[in-house]
Scaffold this active site. Structure first.
Site, short mmCIF file in Angstrom:
data_model
loop_
_atom_site.label_atom_id
_atom_site.label_comp_id
_atom_site.label_asym_id
_atom_site.label_seq_id
_atom_site.Cartn_x
_atom_site.Cartn_y
_atom_site.Cartn_z
N ASP A 1 0.86 -1.19 0.01
CA ASP A 1 0.09 0.10 -0.11
C ASP A 1 0.99 1.33 -0.01
O ASP A 1 1.81 1.20 0.76
CB ASP A 1 -0.83 -0.01 1.33
CG ASP A 1 -2.06 0.83 1.13
OD1 ASP A 1 -2.98 0.59 0.84
OD2 ASP A 1 -1.75 2.14 1.12
N GLY B 1 -36.49 -0.58 5.91
CA GLY B 1 -35.89 0.09 6.98
C GLY B 1 -35.86 1.51 6.54
O GLY B 1 -36.54 1.79 5.57
N CYS C 1 -20.70 0.33 -0.85
CA CYS C 1 -20.82 -0.62 -1.90
C CYS C 1 -22.23 -0.28 -2.91
O CYS C 1 -22.13 0.11 -3.65
CB CYS C 1 -20.81 -2.04 -1.69
SG CYS C 1 -19.13 -2.39 -0.69
C1 UGA Z 1 -22.62 -5.57 0.11
C2 UGA Z 1 -22.70 -7.08 -0.42
O1 UGA Z 1 -23.84 -7.74 0.42
C3 UGA Z 1 -21.71 -7.90 -0.38
O2 UGA Z 1 -21.71 -9.00 -1.10
C4 UGA Z 1 -20.35 -7.02 -1.36
O3 UGA Z 1 -19.33 -7.96 -1.53
C5 UGA Z 1 -20.22 -5.76 -0.90
O4 UGA Z 1 -21.40 -5.24 -0.65
C6 UGA Z 1 -19.07 -4.96 -1.87
O5 UGA Z 1 -19.43 -5.01 -3.01
O6 UGA Z 1 -18.11 -4.78 -1.27
P1 UGA Z 1 -22.05 -4.61 2.61
O7 UGA Z 1 -22.08 -3.31 1.99
O8 UGA Z 1 -20.94 -4.94 3.29
O9 UGA Z 1 -21.94 -5.97 1.55
O10 UGA Z 1 -23.15 -4.55 3.54
P2 UGA Z 1 -24.63 -5.34 3.36
O11 UGA Z 1 -24.75 -6.58 4.44
O12 UGA Z 1 -25.00 -6.07 1.93
O13 UGA Z 1 -25.69 -4.30 3.64
C7 UGA Z 1 -25.71 -3.08 2.78
C8 UGA Z 1 -26.83 -1.89 3.50
O14 UGA Z 1 -28.15 -2.58 3.15
C9 UGA Z 1 -26.86 -1.96 4.89
O15 UGA Z 1 -26.90 -0.36 5.36
C10 UGA Z 1 -28.03 -2.63 5.52
O16 UGA Z 1 -28.60 -2.07 6.76
C11 UGA Z 1 -28.91 -2.37 4.19
N1 UGA Z 1 -30.08 -3.58 4.29
C12 UGA Z 1 -29.73 -4.88 4.06
C13 UGA Z 1 -31.38 -3.39 4.56
O17 UGA Z 1 -31.54 -2.04 4.45
N2 UGA Z 1 -32.21 -4.57 4.30
C14 UGA Z 1 -31.92 -5.85 4.07
O18 UGA Z 1 -32.62 -6.48 4.08
C15 UGA Z 1 -30.37 -5.92 4.12
#
Ligand code: UGA
Length: 439
Positions: free
Chosen positions: A30, A258, A265
């Protein structure tokens, strides 16, 4: 097989440290010197469960090194993972500055060092379709024929990235070269069966990454849109999510209504996908709607608060605000809806006390100019009678277990639950006014 990793963000560190724990010799580079120095002392610069413990172990076993030198990394590597950020750029397009710099540096050093052995380069950074091919063409034009590129998108979730690394649903490799297939099998066979390693063209692989994130974001925006209907017809979105999610074709995951999706992401990748459509002169009504719904959904809880209180009333209220990370078990607050709501509430509310179990430092830093926002160390010693109402912005399990006797002490006896984690009936049966999403 020796592995190099470029970039020590979430993807780079999780990939490099986990591969080292599988027995590979890994060198992570890095350009940020202080980060590299910390990593050498086994300090991970962000919160990710289990990652620091694994780093300790692999450092002890001499399986991992950290450097700022591209030259050193190349001299030690047969396989290189590019894991640099592709942040949001102008008009939603990803900013490819860092990854393009990496391309130039790599070609320069490989040529200078007269590397003759085969090097396989996996692009893990999220990039627009055709990027991998353009990198391969760039090297070929420079008469570098021993470097083979493949797209290898990442599907790790923050907060469970280590678990996800060792338990992937699938590994996508965007290349049909037999050489790259062998390399991919050697690396990934330790964590996944061969049949779950899927080979595609590099363009398909790049689209898979955007489409996967966009599909998950679509599920969230879809259920959020349904929640607007359930609210007015007196239905409950939790019952609806469960009812449709039990259909295996639909599935239960990502159907939690929500205050919308945040993080580094989904917001970035949905905008990038929309920009990709625009660049190709294709109309993309669905993805644009997903983005638009999320923008409106961010304000959902605020409008509920404004429907209950006038601005003048709010100027006398003290609020207990629970959660500011974009999701639980991460200290990442990029595009966090909780932070957005706090910034909107701060100018109109008397004072706000925030409890955020993991992302308190990053949140405090982001909100340091908001003088009426203060952070609590824990919830144990707080006096609920000092607050008028509670706002929940992050779906930590602990927040759903707040005691009814404590909630009853709130001056306005009121909870605004942006993640639908509390029992509406339990609260209402105890005389506590409950405002969820779509319930
Ligand atoms: C997301 C994807 O789930 C991963 O597979 C991907 O690798 C990653 O982006 C990326 O591109 O690097 P992440 O951003 O860590 O992962 O988080 P998530 O668990 O997907 O949640 C994202 C957002 O959606 C959060 O704000 C969460 O609160 C919200 N969410 C999630 C909801 O509002 N409702 C749901 O049912 C699920």
């Amino acid at each position: 097989m020796k592995i190099g990793v470029i970039g020590s963000g979430y993807v780079g560190l999780v990939t490099g440290i986990c591969l080292a724990s599988l027995g590979f010799k890994v060198c992570i580079i890095d350009s940020n010197k202080s980060k590299i120095n910390k990593l050498r002392k086994a300090k991970v610069p962000f919160f990710e469960p289990r990652l620091e413990d694994i780093l300790h172990t692999v450092l002890k076993k001499n399986k991992i090194t950290f450097s700022t030198s591209m030259r050193t990394m190349i001299s030690k590597s047969d396989v290189i993972f590019i894991c640099v950020g592709t942040p949001q750029g102008r008009s939603g397009k990803p900013n490819l500055l860092y990854i393009n710099q990496v391309k130039k540096e790599l070609s320069k050093h490989i040529a200078l060092q007269k590397v003759k052995r085969n090097i396989t380069i996996f692009i893990k950074s999220t990039v627009p379709p055709k990027t991998t091919k353009s990198f391969q063409d760039y090297f070929l034009k420079k008469n570098i024929n021993n470097v083979h590129f493949a797209s290898n998108p990442e599907f790790l979730r923050e907060g469970s990235a280590v678990h996800d690394f060792f338990n992937p649903d699938r590994i996508i490799i965007g290349s049909n070269s037999p050489h790259i297939k062998q390399v991919a099998f050697k690396i990934y066979k330790k964590i996944i069966s061969k049949r779950k390693i899927v080979f595609t063209s590099s363009q398909s692989s790049e689209v898979i990454k955007y489409a996967a994130n966009a599909f998950l974001a679509t599920k969230i925006s879809f259920i959020n849109e349904v929640s607007r209907l359930t609210e007015v017809v007196n239905a409950d979105i939790l019952e609806v999510s469960n009812g449709i999610g039990l259909d295996k074709r639909i599935g239960k995951n990502f159907l939690n209504a929500g205050i919308g999706y945040g993080g580094s992401c989904f917001p970035k990748d949905t905008l990038a996908l929309s920009a990709e459509y625009r660049s190709n002169h294709i109309f993309s009504p669905l993805i644009n709607a997903v983005i638009k719904i999320n923008e409106t959904q961010k304000k959902e809880l605020l409008s509920k608060i404004f429907s209950v209180f006038t601005k003048q009333e709010l100027s006398t209220k003290s609020v207990l605000f629970l959660g500011s990370a974009f999701k639980p078990y991460t200290d990442d607050i990029r595009d966090s809806i909780g932070i957005f709501i706090l910034q909107e509430l701060s100018p109109i509310i008397k004072d706000i006390k925030v409890y955020e179990p993991i992302a308190y430092k990053t949140s405090m830093q982001a909100l340091k100019n908001y003088k009426n926002i203060h952070f609590l160390k824990d919830l144990k010693s707080i006096s609920y009678e000092c607050f008028h109402f509670i706002v929940i912005a992050t779906e930590y399990d602990t927040f759903s277990n707040l005691k009814i006797s404590d909630l009853k002490r709130l001056k306005d006896c009121m909870v605004f639950d942006g993640r639908n984690i509390m029992s509406k009936s339990l609260l209402e049966n105890n005389g506590i006014k409950y405002f969820g999403v779509g319930r």
